[in-house]
Design a protein around this motif. Structure first.
Motif, PDB file in Angstrom:
ATOM      1  N   TYR A  19       0.820  -1.215   0.000  1.00  0.00           N
ATOM      2  CA  TYR A  19       0.000   0.000   0.000  1.00  0.00           C
ATOM      3  C   TYR A  19       0.856   1.269   0.000  1.00  0.00           C
ATOM      4  N   GLN A  20       2.019   1.183   0.633  1.00  0.00           N
ATOM      5  CA  GLN A  20       2.840   2.376   0.800  1.00  0.00           C
ATOM      6  C   GLN A  20       3.661   2.740  -0.437  1.00  0.00           C
ATOM      7  N   VAL A  21       3.840   1.796  -1.354  1.00  0.00           N
ATOM      8  CA  VAL A  21       4.648   2.113  -2.544  1.00  0.00           C
ATOM      9  C   VAL A  21       3.953   1.890  -3.884  1.00  0.00           C
ATOM     10  N   TYR A 120       1.026 -10.312   4.598  1.00  0.00           N
ATOM     11  CA  TYR A 120      -0.022  -9.363   4.994  1.00  0.00           C
ATOM     12  C   TYR A 120       0.557  -8.130   5.673  1.00  0.00           C
ATOM     13  N   HIS A 121       0.413  -7.008   4.987  1.00  0.00           N
ATOM     14  CA  HIS A 121       0.843  -5.737   5.562  1.00  0.00           C
ATOM     15  C   HIS A 121      -0.378  -4.794   5.608  1.00  0.00           C
ATOM     16  N   TRP A 122      -1.409  -5.240   6.335  1.00  0.00           N
ATOM     17  CA  TRP A 122      -2.525  -4.398   6.766  1.00  0.00           C
ATOM     18  C   TRP A 122      -3.657  -4.151   5.765  1.00  0.00           C
ATOM     19  N   LEU A 165       2.251 -12.321   9.345  1.00  0.00           N
ATOM     20  CA  LEU A 165       1.573 -11.042   9.595  1.00  0.00           C
ATOM     21  C   LEU A 165       2.595  -9.968   9.936  1.00  0.00           C
ATOM     22  N   ASN A 166       2.440  -8.799   9.343  1.00  0.00           N
ATOM     23  CA  ASN A 166       3.280  -7.666   9.720  1.00  0.00           C
ATOM     24  C   ASN A 166       2.655  -6.888  10.871  1.00  0.00           C
ATOM     25  N   GLU A 167       3.395  -6.740  11.953  1.00  0.00           N
ATOM     26  CA  GLU A 167       2.976  -5.911  13.091  1.00  0.00           C
ATOM     27  C   GLU A 167       1.517  -6.120  13.467  1.00  0.00           C
ATOM     28  N   TYR A 297      12.044  -2.667  14.659  1.00  0.00           N
ATOM     29  CA  TYR A 297      12.463  -1.856  15.805  1.00  0.00           C
ATOM     30  C   TYR A 297      12.589  -0.384  15.425  1.00  0.00           C
ATOM     31  N   TYR A 298      11.866   0.449  16.141  1.00  0.00           N
ATOM     32  CA  TYR A 298      11.986   1.891  15.950  1.00  0.00           C
ATOM     33  C   TYR A 298      12.420   2.617  17.214  1.00  0.00           C
ATOM     34  N   GLN A 299      11.795   2.238  18.336  1.00  0.00           N
ATOM     35  CA  GLN A 299      12.083   2.986  19.557  1.00  0.00           C
ATOM     36  C   GLN A 299      11.725   2.174  20.798  1.00  0.00           C
ATOM     37  N   THR A 374      13.338  -6.941  10.381  1.00  0.00           N
ATOM     38  CA  THR A 374      12.545  -6.714   9.179  1.00  0.00           C
ATOM     39  C   THR A 374      12.261  -5.226   8.953  1.00  0.00           C
ATOM     40  N   GLU A 375      12.502  -4.402   9.975  1.00  0.00           N
ATOM     41  CA  GLU A 375      12.394  -2.948   9.801  1.00  0.00           C
ATOM     42  C   GLU A 375      13.214  -2.220  10.857  1.00  0.00           C
ATOM     43  N   ASN A 376      13.821  -1.125  10.417  1.00  0.00           N
ATOM     44  CA  ASN A 376      14.458  -0.170  11.328  1.00  0.00           C
ATOM     45  C   ASN A 376      14.827   1.037  10.479  1.00  0.00           C
ATOM     46  N   THR A 421      16.416  -2.286   6.361  1.00  0.00           N
ATOM     47  CA  THR A 421      16.104  -0.925   6.787  1.00  0.00           C
ATOM     48  C   THR A 421      14.704  -0.584   6.293  1.00  0.00           C
ATOM     49  N   TRP A 422      14.067   0.323   6.964  1.00  0.00           N
ATOM     50  CA  TRP A 422      12.820   0.902   6.517  1.00  0.00           C
ATOM     51  C   TRP A 422      13.122   2.323   6.119  1.00  0.00           C
ATOM     52  N   SER A 423      13.025   2.702   4.875  1.00  0.00           N
ATOM     53  CA  SER A 423      12.481   1.930   3.788  1.00  0.00           C
ATOM     54  C   SER A 423      13.422   2.041   2.601  1.00  0.00           C
ATOM     55  N   LEU A 428       4.668   6.248   1.244  1.00  0.00           N
ATOM     56  CA  LEU A 428       3.553   6.833   1.980  1.00  0.00           C
ATOM     57  C   LEU A 428       3.606   6.363   3.431  1.00  0.00           C
ATOM     58  N   SER A 429       3.727   7.302   4.353  1.00  0.00           N
ATOM     59  CA  SER A 429       3.613   6.963   5.763  1.00  0.00           C
ATOM     60  C   SER A 429       2.109   6.935   6.060  1.00  0.00           C
ATOM     61  N   TRP A 430       1.611   5.804   6.518  1.00  0.00           N
ATOM     62  CA  TRP A 430       0.169   5.546   6.603  1.00  0.00           C
ATOM     63  C   TRP A 430      -0.648   6.771   7.017  1.00  0.00           C
ATOM     64  N   MET A 431      -0.225   7.367   8.149  1.00  0.00           N
ATOM     65  CA  MET A 431      -1.023   8.482   8.672  1.00  0.00           C
ATOM     66  C   MET A 431      -0.356   9.837   8.465  1.00  0.00           C
ATOM     67  N   ARG A 437       9.855  10.998   5.477  1.00  0.00           N
ATOM     68  CA  ARG A 437      10.630  10.193   4.530  1.00  0.00           C
ATOM     69  C   ARG A 437      11.562   9.223   5.256  1.00  0.00           C
ATOM     70  N   TYR A 438      11.618   8.009   4.755  1.00  0.00           N
ATOM     71  CA  TYR A 438      12.444   6.973   5.372  1.00  0.00           C
ATOM     72  C   TYR A 438      13.523   6.415   4.436  1.00  0.00           C
ATOM     73  N   GLY A 439      13.430   6.701   3.135  1.00  0.00           N
ATOM     74  CA  GLY A 439      14.172   5.916   2.146  1.00  0.00           C
ATOM     75  C   GLY A 439      15.639   6.249   1.976  1.00  0.00           C
TER      76      GLY A 439
HETATM   77  C1  GCO Z   1       4.785   5.135   9.086  1.00  0.00           C
HETATM   78  C2  GCO Z   1       5.320   3.918   9.723  1.00  0.00           C
HETATM   79  C3  GCO Z   1       5.325   2.781   8.727  1.00  0.00           C
HETATM   80  C4  GCO Z   1       5.724   1.513   9.353  1.00  0.00           C
HETATM   81  C5  GCO Z   1       5.542   0.233   8.613  1.00  0.00           C
HETATM   82  C6  GCO Z   1       5.245  -0.799   9.656  1.00  0.00           C
HETATM   83  O1  GCO Z   1       5.382   6.189   9.195  1.00  0.00           O
HETATM   84  O2  GCO Z   1       3.707   5.005   8.503  1.00  0.00           O
HETATM   85  O3  GCO Z   1       6.572   4.130  10.287  1.00  0.00           O
HETATM   86  O4  GCO Z   1       6.040   3.161   7.608  1.00  0.00           O
HETATM   87  O5  GCO Z   1       7.005   1.552   9.876  1.00  0.00           O
HETATM   88  O6  GCO Z   1       4.554   0.213   7.636  1.00  0.00           O
HETATM   89  O7  GCO Z   1       5.386  -2.069   9.195  1.00  0.00           O
END
Ligand code: GCO
Length: 476
Positions: A19-21, A120-122, A165-167, A297-299, A374-376, A421-423, A428-431, A437-439
């Motif tokens: 969904y994010q890309v 599955y990522h949501w 399942l993701n998160e 892992y983020y925080q 799988t993410e950081n 690494t993410w990403s 698109l950051s969901w919310m 930006r993460y890339g």
């Molecule tokens: C964001 C989040 C996501 C998540 C990822 C979780 O800003 O929307 O950080 O990008 O890290 O989708 O799996």
């Protein structure tokens, strides 16, 4: 020698989610997902941003994979959109949807990039939400398993790493406690019920993976950050224990042991929140033990005691403004506190590389499973210079310190399969829309009108290239 080296076949990777890309929201027969629908509710995302176009990876995957190949990337984690494969969730299979992922996987393999596939990522098909309320019905166990089986059979020869399942903890808590994700609910009882069913679905898919004799490895991706107590006050220490039980063990104990942690289960019973356990559930959960723990892992979290009439779930801030987050917690158990020793990101997230080492050690000692990170990563504002460069030294610092923490955890004896690494590209950051930006690869969304979406390599792209080349020897 002060540190052990990274293993020879360490997977230096990067990650994304459909969904994010992808964009191409209704192309080639794709069905609607709950996210395609949810973002239309005013106020749910920053300025109402949607994933309709996202970064158009659906049409530009070749260009994106070429950038990965140039960088030397060893693994790319991405998710498959259920509603591309089975548009209404439980009916006809959409061959066109499968073809997109055939092509993506083949493109990756062409450059020896290991695909890490998230099932599955949501983005559950909206049709299943309408038909039986998605994760709240046991019918989803069968439908999700059927979907997974289609992918298992199709890609068994090509894919060695699968994420179930993701998160789960995030989509369940944000979806059913905070109404910040679909299905936009705030109901604790429904939350624990949906969570139980998601656990069964996760286990069912892993059980089927075993039955099919798949050659790869499979595990969930879990969003885990260890908890610190605000200070040495025994009640604050107890609050930290509570936070681990309710925000980590509740998921990881079930993944690995098939059992609810007793502290949580007793609490759920006392408060009439316990999900229905049917005959056979425990057996199924126990048959779903993963091969590895995927760690996002983020925080870290810092907590203190919370009185019985204290703060509840809190709200999520989608205004894009820093410093507006409020305390949240579970009354009688814990509430969030400000850690005075930790720096913050542009979005008020704690920056804590040591927390990653702690996370890895805790998972290792409680579950004795290898870890796949799988993410950081770091979500930040980036500036595109006139000459097309992006000087994201703050991201390099962030990643460097986390890679060092991984090396220290390896030295401590933790088995680690790889680091995504993410990403990979900005996404698109969901919310939070596209400004967070993460890339490694900057995507210029200013040009959206012309559908340009041009890609630019950030400084961190070149930094990671060197890390990969030297197998983590050269981090500076
Ligand atoms: C964001 C989040 C996501 C998540 C990822 C979780 O800003 O929307 O950080 O990008 O890290 O989708 O799996």
């Amino acid at each position: 020698k002060e540190h052990d080296a990274f293993p020879k076949d360490f997977l230096w990777g990067s990650a994304s989610a459909a969904y994010q890309v992808e964009g191409a929201m209704s192309e080639d027969g794709k069905g609607e997902s709950v996210w395609d629908r949810f973002v239309k509710i005013p106020g749910k995302t920053f300025k109402g941003t949607t994933g309709e176009v996202a970064v158009d990876h659906y049409h530009r995957y070749k260009e994106d994979v070429r950038l990965m190949a140039e960088q030397g990337l060893k693994a790319y984690r991405f998710s498959i959109a259920w509603s591309r494969i089975i548009p209404d969730g439980d009916g006809e299979v959409n061959e066109k949807g499968l073809e997109f992922y055939d092509n993506l996987i083949d493109e990756l393999l062409k450059y020896d990039i290991e695909p890490v596939v998230t099932l599955y990522h949501w983005d559950i098909p909206q049709a299943l939400q309408d038909k039986y309320q998605g994760w709240e019905s046991r019918q989803v166990i069968e439908d999700f398993t059927r979907y997974a089986e289609i992918l298992f059979k199709r890609y068994n020869d090509k894919v060695n790493y699968w994420v179930s399942l993701n998160e789960q903890n995030i989509f369940i808590m944000l979806g059913y406690r905070m109404a910040a994700h679909p299905p936009n609910v705030t109901d604790e009882k429904r939350m624990y019920a949906a969570n139980h069913i998601a656990h069964l679905a996760n286990a069912s898919v892993i059980k089927r993976f075993r039955e099919l004799g798949m050659k790869g490895k499979i595990g969930p991706s879990f969003a885990y950050g260890p908890t610190y107590a605000l200070d040495s006050h025994p009640l604050n220490q107890l609050a930290a224990e509570n936070n681990e039980e309710f925000n980590a063990h509740l998921w990881m104990d079930i993944y690995v042991r098939g059992e609810y942690p007793s502290v949580v289960w007793k609490y759920l019973e006392r408060h009439d929140l316990a999900p229905e356990i049917k005959p056979g559930d425990t057996e199924l959960l126990k048959a779903g033990k993963p091969d590895f723990m995927g760690l996002n892992y983020y925080q870290t979290a810092t907590v203190e005691a919370n009185p019985l009439d204290g703060v509840g779930a809190g709200k999520i801030n989608t205004t894009g403004k820093k410093g507006t987050s409020e305390a949240s917690g579970l009354p009688g158990l814990y509430k969030s506190a400000k850690n005075p020793f930790i720096e913050k990101t542009d979005w008020d997230w704690d920056i804590d590389p040591t927390g990653l080492r702690v996370a890895m050690r805790r998972i290792n000692s409680r579950y004795q499973l290898p870890i796949l990170i799988t993410e950081n990563g770091l979500g930040a504002y980036d500036d595109l210079e006139e000459d097309g460069s992006i000087h994201d030294d703050y991201r390099i610092d962030f990643l460097r310190n986390h890679v060092k923490a991984i090396q220290e955890a390896i030295t401590d004896g933790v088995e680690v399969l790889g680091y995504c690494t993410w990403s990979y590209t900005d996404l698109l950051s969901w919310m939070n829309g596209y400004q967070k930006r993460y890339g490694f690869v900057y995507v210029d969304r200013e040009e959206l009108d012309e559908k340009e979406l041009k890609r630019y390599k950030k400084d961190s792209y070149f930094w990671y290239k060197k890390v990969i080349e030297t197998n983590g020897q050269e981090l500076d």
